[in-house]
Design a protein around this motif. Structure first.
Motif, PDB file in Angstrom:
ATOM      1  N   MET A  40      -9.540 -38.767 -65.959  1.00  0.00           N
ATOM      2  CA  MET A  40     -10.591 -37.898 -65.448  1.00  0.00           C
ATOM      3  C   MET A  40     -11.951 -38.586 -65.503  1.00  0.00           C
ATOM      4  O   MET A  40     -12.797 -38.388 -64.615  1.00  0.00           O
ATOM      5  N   TYR A  41     -12.186 -39.397 -66.486  1.00  0.00           N
ATOM      6  CA  TYR A  41     -13.470 -40.099 -66.566  1.00  0.00           C
ATOM      7  C   TYR A  41     -13.586 -41.102 -65.425  1.00  0.00           C
ATOM      8  O   TYR A  41     -14.664 -41.250 -64.801  1.00  0.00           O
ATOM      9  N   LEU A  42     -12.488 -41.788 -65.131  1.00  0.00           N
ATOM     10  CA  LEU A  42     -12.523 -42.748 -64.020  1.00  0.00           C
ATOM     11  C   LEU A  42     -12.690 -42.054 -62.682  1.00  0.00           C
ATOM     12  O   LEU A  42     -13.324 -42.596 -61.763  1.00  0.00           O
ATOM     13  N   GLN A  43     -12.155 -40.835 -62.541  1.00  0.00           N
ATOM     14  CA  GLN A  43     -12.251 -40.122 -61.283  1.00  0.00           C
ATOM     15  C   GLN A  43     -13.599 -39.446 -61.119  1.00  0.00           C
ATOM     16  O   GLN A  43     -14.159 -39.403 -60.011  1.00  0.00           O
ATOM     17  N   LEU A  44     -14.121 -38.886 -62.214  1.00  0.00           N
ATOM     18  CA  LEU A  44     -15.328 -38.068 -62.088  1.00  0.00           C
ATOM     19  C   LEU A  44     -16.568 -38.737 -62.678  1.00  0.00           C
ATOM     20  O   LEU A  44     -17.700 -38.418 -62.287  1.00  0.00           O
ATOM     21  N   GLY A  45     -16.364 -39.601 -63.674  1.00  0.00           N
ATOM     22  CA  GLY A  45     -17.524 -40.204 -64.339  1.00  0.00           C
ATOM     23  C   GLY A  45     -18.349 -39.200 -65.113  1.00  0.00           C
ATOM     24  O   GLY A  45     -19.536 -39.450 -65.389  1.00  0.00           O
ATOM     25  N   ASP A  46     -17.752 -38.056 -65.448  1.00  0.00           N
ATOM     26  CA  ASP A  46     -18.481 -36.991 -66.151  1.00  0.00           C
ATOM     27  C   ASP A  46     -18.478 -37.291 -67.651  1.00  0.00           C
ATOM     28  O   ASP A  46     -17.430 -37.433 -68.277  1.00  0.00           O
ATOM     29  N   PRO A  47     -19.689 -37.363 -68.275  1.00  0.00           N
ATOM     30  CA  PRO A  47     -19.745 -37.647 -69.715  1.00  0.00           C
ATOM     31  C   PRO A  47     -19.153 -36.532 -70.574  1.00  0.00           C
ATOM     32  O   PRO A  47     -18.901 -36.736 -71.773  1.00  0.00           O
ATOM     33  N   MET A  48     -18.886 -35.323 -70.034  1.00  0.00           N
ATOM     34  CA  MET A  48     -18.287 -34.220 -70.807  1.00  0.00           C
ATOM     35  C   MET A  48     -16.812 -34.492 -71.148  1.00  0.00           C
ATOM     36  O   MET A  48     -16.236 -33.779 -71.975  1.00  0.00           O
ATOM     37  N   VAL A  49     -16.247 -35.516 -70.506  1.00  0.00           N
ATOM     38  CA  VAL A  49     -14.853 -35.843 -70.828  1.00  0.00           C
ATOM     39  C   VAL A  49     -14.718 -36.262 -72.282  1.00  0.00           C
ATOM     40  O   VAL A  49     -13.755 -35.913 -72.969  1.00  0.00           O
ATOM     41  N   LEU A  50     -15.693 -37.017 -72.788  1.00  0.00           N
ATOM     42  CA  LEU A  50     -15.619 -37.526 -74.151  1.00  0.00           C
ATOM     43  C   LEU A  50     -15.586 -36.398 -75.184  1.00  0.00           C
ATOM     44  O   LEU A  50     -14.730 -36.394 -76.077  1.00  0.00           O
ATOM     45  N   PRO A  51     -16.507 -35.415 -75.128  1.00  0.00           N
ATOM     46  CA  PRO A  51     -16.403 -34.303 -76.089  1.00  0.00           C
ATOM     47  C   PRO A  51     -15.073 -33.552 -76.006  1.00  0.00           C
ATOM     48  O   PRO A  51     -14.531 -33.096 -77.025  1.00  0.00           O
ATOM     49  N   PHE A  52     -14.527 -33.417 -74.793  1.00  0.00           N
ATOM     50  CA  PHE A  52     -13.238 -32.738 -74.605  1.00  0.00           C
ATOM     51  C   PHE A  52     -12.129 -33.486 -75.346  1.00  0.00           C
ATOM     52  O   PHE A  52     -11.321 -32.884 -76.073  1.00  0.00           O
ATOM     53  N   VAL A  53     -12.101 -34.805 -75.191  1.00  0.00           N
ATOM     54  CA  VAL A  53     -11.070 -35.616 -75.860  1.00  0.00           C
ATOM     55  C   VAL A  53     -11.256 -35.573 -77.376  1.00  0.00           C
ATOM     56  O   VAL A  53     -10.298 -35.437 -78.142  1.00  0.00           O
ATOM     57  N   VAL A  54     -12.520 -35.701 -77.833  1.00  0.00           N
ATOM     58  CA  VAL A  54     -12.788 -35.678 -79.275  1.00  0.00           C
ATOM     59  C   VAL A  54     -12.368 -34.350 -79.886  1.00  0.00           C
ATOM     60  O   VAL A  54     -11.807 -34.288 -80.996  1.00  0.00           O
ATOM     61  N   LEU A  55     -12.651 -33.254 -79.180  1.00  0.00           N
ATOM     62  CA  LEU A  55     -12.282 -31.922 -79.674  1.00  0.00           C
ATOM     63  C   LEU A  55     -10.771 -31.831 -79.878  1.00  0.00           C
ATOM     64  O   LEU A  55     -10.283 -31.350 -80.919  1.00  0.00           O
ATOM     65  N   HIS A  56     -10.003 -32.274 -78.883  1.00  0.00           N
ATOM     66  CA  HIS A  56      -8.534 -32.183 -79.002  1.00  0.00           C
ATOM     67  C   HIS A  56      -8.003 -33.085 -80.110  1.00  0.00           C
ATOM     68  O   HIS A  56      -7.116 -32.662 -80.885  1.00  0.00           O
ATOM     69  N   LEU A  57      -8.545 -34.303 -80.195  1.00  0.00           N
ATOM     70  CA  LEU A  57      -8.071 -35.197 -81.237  1.00  0.00           C
ATOM     71  C   LEU A  57      -8.378 -34.636 -82.629  1.00  0.00           C
ATOM     72  O   LEU A  57      -7.575 -34.750 -83.563  1.00  0.00           O
ATOM     73  N   THR A  58      -9.550 -34.010 -82.767  1.00  0.00           N
ATOM     74  CA  THR A  58      -9.919 -33.401 -84.053  1.00  0.00           C
ATOM     75  C   THR A  58      -8.946 -32.278 -84.419  1.00  0.00           C
ATOM     76  O   THR A  58      -8.488 -32.172 -85.575  1.00  0.00           O
ATOM     77  N   LEU A  59      -8.631 -31.426 -83.447  1.00  0.00           N
ATOM     78  CA  LEU A  59      -7.685 -30.337 -83.706  1.00  0.00           C
ATOM     79  C   LEU A  59      -6.305 -30.870 -84.076  1.00  0.00           C
ATOM     80  O   LEU A  59      -5.650 -30.356 -85.000  1.00  0.00           O
ATOM     81  N   TYR A  60      -5.842 -31.907 -83.379  1.00  0.00           N
ATOM     82  CA  TYR A  60      -4.527 -32.473 -83.676  1.00  0.00           C
ATOM     83  C   TYR A  60      -4.476 -33.077 -85.081  1.00  0.00           C
ATOM     84  O   TYR A  60      -3.495 -32.904 -85.814  1.00  0.00           O
ATOM     85  N   LEU A  61      -5.558 -33.794 -85.441  1.00  0.00           N
ATOM     86  CA  LEU A  61      -5.586 -34.405 -86.768  1.00  0.00           C
ATOM     87  C   LEU A  61      -5.634 -33.356 -87.871  1.00  0.00           C
ATOM     88  O   LEU A  61      -4.999 -33.500 -88.922  1.00  0.00           O
ATOM     89  N   CYS A  62      -6.407 -32.288 -87.643  1.00  0.00           N
ATOM     90  CA  CYS A  62      -6.449 -31.198 -88.639  1.00  0.00           C
ATOM     91  C   CYS A  62      -5.074 -30.565 -88.809  1.00  0.00           C
ATOM     92  O   CYS A  62      -4.637 -30.259 -89.930  1.00  0.00           O
ATOM     93  N   MET A  63      -4.426 -30.366 -87.680  1.00  0.00           N
ATOM     94  CA  MET A  63      -3.085 -29.783 -87.726  1.00  0.00           C
ATOM     95  C   MET A  63      -2.110 -30.708 -88.461  1.00  0.00           C
ATOM     96  O   MET A  63      -1.235 -30.254 -89.207  1.00  0.00           O
ATOM     97  N   TYR A  64      -2.274 -32.020 -88.276  1.00  0.00           N
ATOM     98  CA  TYR A  64      -1.358 -32.975 -88.880  1.00  0.00           C
ATOM     99  C   TYR A  64      -1.549 -33.072 -90.393  1.00  0.00           C
ATOM    100  O   TYR A  64      -0.576 -33.169 -91.144  1.00  0.00           O
ATOM    101  N   PHE A  65      -2.801 -33.051 -90.844  1.00  0.00           N
ATOM    102  CA  PHE A  65      -3.059 -33.275 -92.270  1.00  0.00           C
ATOM    103  C   PHE A  65      -3.093 -31.992 -93.094  1.00  0.00           C
ATOM    104  O   PHE A  65      -3.105 -32.053 -94.324  1.00  0.00           O
ATOM    105  N   THR A  66      -3.172 -30.838 -92.460  1.00  0.00           N
ATOM    106  CA  THR A  66      -3.088 -29.590 -93.230  1.00  0.00           C
ATOM    107  C   THR A  66      -1.633 -29.330 -93.609  1.00  0.00           C
ATOM    108  O   THR A  66      -0.707 -29.846 -92.976  1.00  0.00           O
ATOM    109  N   PRO A  67      -1.396 -28.516 -94.664  1.00  0.00           N
ATOM    110  CA  PRO A  67      -0.011 -28.238 -95.076  1.00  0.00           C
ATOM    111  C   PRO A  67       0.820 -27.666 -93.932  1.00  0.00           C
ATOM    112  O   PRO A  67       0.356 -26.818 -93.167  1.00  0.00           O
TER     113      PRO A  67
END
Length: 597
Positions: A40-67
């Motif tokens: 999506m970044y290559l297609q749109l060049g929209d800087p909002m892609v980065l916060p979207f990816v960071v948000l998902h990665l943060t949620l996945y990591l929290c889910m992984y490290f929580t009991p």
């Protein structure tokens, strides 16, 4: 786990399935978000892609490290873990709902179409993995697809409105499929657990039945032993008394006493037959058997009884041969004929044999009282009798058909039964046919084994009897009765109560040069001492030196002990021992080659 309520077990399986899917696909989701963000970044060049990816990665990591849920979690806590995973996937659904607001630019239909394919595929995956928990399924798919539908409709042009409608229909169909699959999954789990519960209950019932059968066997063996001990002493005293009163008027009462003792002994021996069959100590010797030679003694055995009851007994010759054990087959047919005559008042009993291909049918038909359908499965049970609530002793113990069933399994001869209440019963034994042999087997069968046996008194001066006998028995009455009986027949008998006294007697006899010709030993001695082991030691069999013949006498009927006696190869007589059987066995052992101690 079997005691856990059914709803908790089902919920536990649902939670386990959801956590397994999310744990197994964790790495794949991380890679997918990174690839989607880069595209999506290559297609749109929209800087909002980065916060979207960071948000998902943060949620996945929290889910992984929580009991996380694991199989050791109690089933009672399943509801809490279900709510927890529902909250997590709902949060992920709202995070996914941000994608269309970022990646659906006006006028860029290729990117919009690509995003729709991705989100619809994500919806299908969510339905597949979250269907065990409906709350999690709705919590994830509704925010995610709702965000896509609203973002498409927000564009207000016809193409986007069409796409929004299409996405709405797709969401409805996927949720419907998810709900149906959830119901099917829950029903299958309930059915599985119910089957498991039934299997557990069935196993418990089988175990309880086996325990009851073992307890019954132990009880019968114990009761039989306890009854046989005093009865054996009575039989020995009675035999000695009968011998002393022979030819005198008082001898009539002694003979009557012995007839009563023999009748009771026959009843106990019938129960012994059950134990012997259960113990596996009866081994069939299959051979060609001429049925006419078998039917003749059966006809002689039961004809007088049939005549006494004014019944007709027809035992028809056939000229057929079968492959079986003659003695065991005779016992089967004898019990069937005995049973037929017991329950027949008018008419008669017919025994026939017919050839059917490679098999021969032996049929025992009667015109008796018949068997009701609800009782047909119980007639082969021990001690079960039809129409005998008063337990009339003249009609037996109710063991005959039970022995027939055991012999049927042992010989491989199926027994079939047909009956009409009030019209009679028909038993059929199916045997393999055999080719006729050159010699008849008539000599292999006793002429009247089922009739009461008259006691044949051995002669006092019979040279085949042993001269000196050592008796080992812990019961003082039996020692006194046995020595009295043996001495009344000119046998030098010496009785002791334990192994030490027996060893001393053997040593003294050897030193005096007057060795014993026979050692008679009880199986169960005082304080639980094993008489078989004692007898083997005293007789010298285990030392490899000179031996003395060993005769075991026992009141034991438990299957395991019967099997042990059989494996030892030691001759055995069962209490109460009839005098003719005792002296016949003693004569046989005395005439065999042996070395005295």
């Amino acid at each position: 786990m079997a005691d856990t309520p059914l709803n908790q077990r089902v919920l536990r399986e649902h939670v386990a399935s959801v956590y397994f899917n999310y744990n197994a696909t964790f790495l794949a989701r991380v890679v997918f978000v990174l690839v989607l963000g880069a595209f999506m970044y290559l297609q749109l060049g929209d800087p909002m892609v980065l916060p979207f990816v960071v948000l998902h990665l943060t949620l996945y990591l929290c889910m992984y490290f929580t009991p996380r849920w694991n199989p050791s979690v109690p089933a009672a806590d399943s509801a809490w873990w279900a709510r927890r995973i529902t909250r997590i996937v709902t949060l992920l659904g709202f995070a996914d709902a941000l994608a269309p607001w970022i990646f659906v630019p006006a006028g860029n239909l290729p990117v919009t179409a690509a995003l729709m394919v991705v989100m619809m595929g994500n919806c299908a995956r969510a339905v597949q993995s979250l269907r065990p928990l409906k709350a999690a399924l709705f919590g994830h798919t509704l925010p995610m697809m709702g965000g896509l539908i609203i973002a498409l409709a927000w564009q207000r042009d016809s193409i986007h409105l069409f796409l929004a409608a299409f996405a709405s229909i797709y969401l409805f169909l996927m949720l419907r499929v998810g709900v149906q699959e959830h119901r099917l999954l829950a029903d299958s789990l309930i059915l599985r657990f119910e089957k498991e519960a039934l299997a557990v209950r069935l196993a418990e019932q089988i175990a309880a039945t086996e325990r009851a059968s073992q307890e019954k066997t132990r009880f019968l063996a114990s009761a039989s032993h306890d009854l046989r001990q005093p009865l054996h002493a009575i039989a020995l005293f009675g035999a000695a008394l009968e011998n002393e009163l022979r030819g005198r008027p008082e001898g009539v009462n002694a003979e009557r006493l012995m007839r009563a003792v023999n009748a009771l002994g026959t009843s106990l021996d019938t129960m012994l037959d059950i134990s012997r069959l259960d113990a596996g100590v009866v081994t069939p010797a299959l051979q060609a058997v001429q049925l006419d030679a078998l039917f003749l003694p059966l006809n002689h055995t039961f004809s007088a009884r049939a005549e006494q009851k004014q019944l007709q007994l027809r035992v028809r010759a056939s000229g057929l041969w079968v492959r079986s054990d003659p003695q065991l087959l005779r016992r089967m047919l004898s019990n069937l004929m005995d049973n037929a005559l017991k329950y027949t008042v008018h008419g008669g009993v017919t025994v026939t044999a017919r050839e059917r291909g490679e098999f021969v049918w032996i049929e025992v038909r009667d015109t008796g009282i018949g068997i009701a359908p609800e009782q047909s499965n119980r007639i082969f049970e021990e001690f079960y009798q039809i129409d005998n609530p008063g337990r009339d002793r003249s009609r037996g113990l109710g063991i005959g058909l039970s022995i027939v069933q055991r012999l049927s399994r042992l010989l491989g001869h199926p027994v079939q039964m047909h009956s009409r209440l009030g019209r009679g019963t028909h038993f059929r034994v199916v045997l393999p046919a055999a080719a006729p042999q050159a010699s008849t087997l008539a000599g292999n069968f006793p002429t009247d084994a089922a009739a009461p046996q008259q006691e044949h008194r051995p002669r006092r001066t019979a040279p085949a009897l042993p001269a000196r006998v050592l008796l080992l028995d812990d019961e003082s009455e039996i020692r006194e009765a046995m020595t009295g009986l043996l001495r009344s027949h000119s046998i030098d008998a010496f009785a002791v109560a334990d192994e030490a006294a027996a060893a001393a007697a053997l040593q003294q006899a050897s030193s005096e040069g007057r060795s014993f010709d026979l050692l008679m030993c009880d199986y169960r001695l005082a304080d639980g001492v094993d008489g078989l082991d004692v007898g083997l030691r005293l007789s010298g069999r285990r030392q490899g030196g000179p031996t003395i013949p060993l005769l075991l006498i026992t009141g034991e009927t438990s299957p395991d002990r019967l099997q042990r006696v059989r494996e030892s190869g030691v001759p055995v007589l069962f209490k109460p021992v009839a005098t003719d059987s005792l002296f016949r066995m003693m004569a046989s052992m005395a005439s065999s080659e042996h070395r005295s101690i």
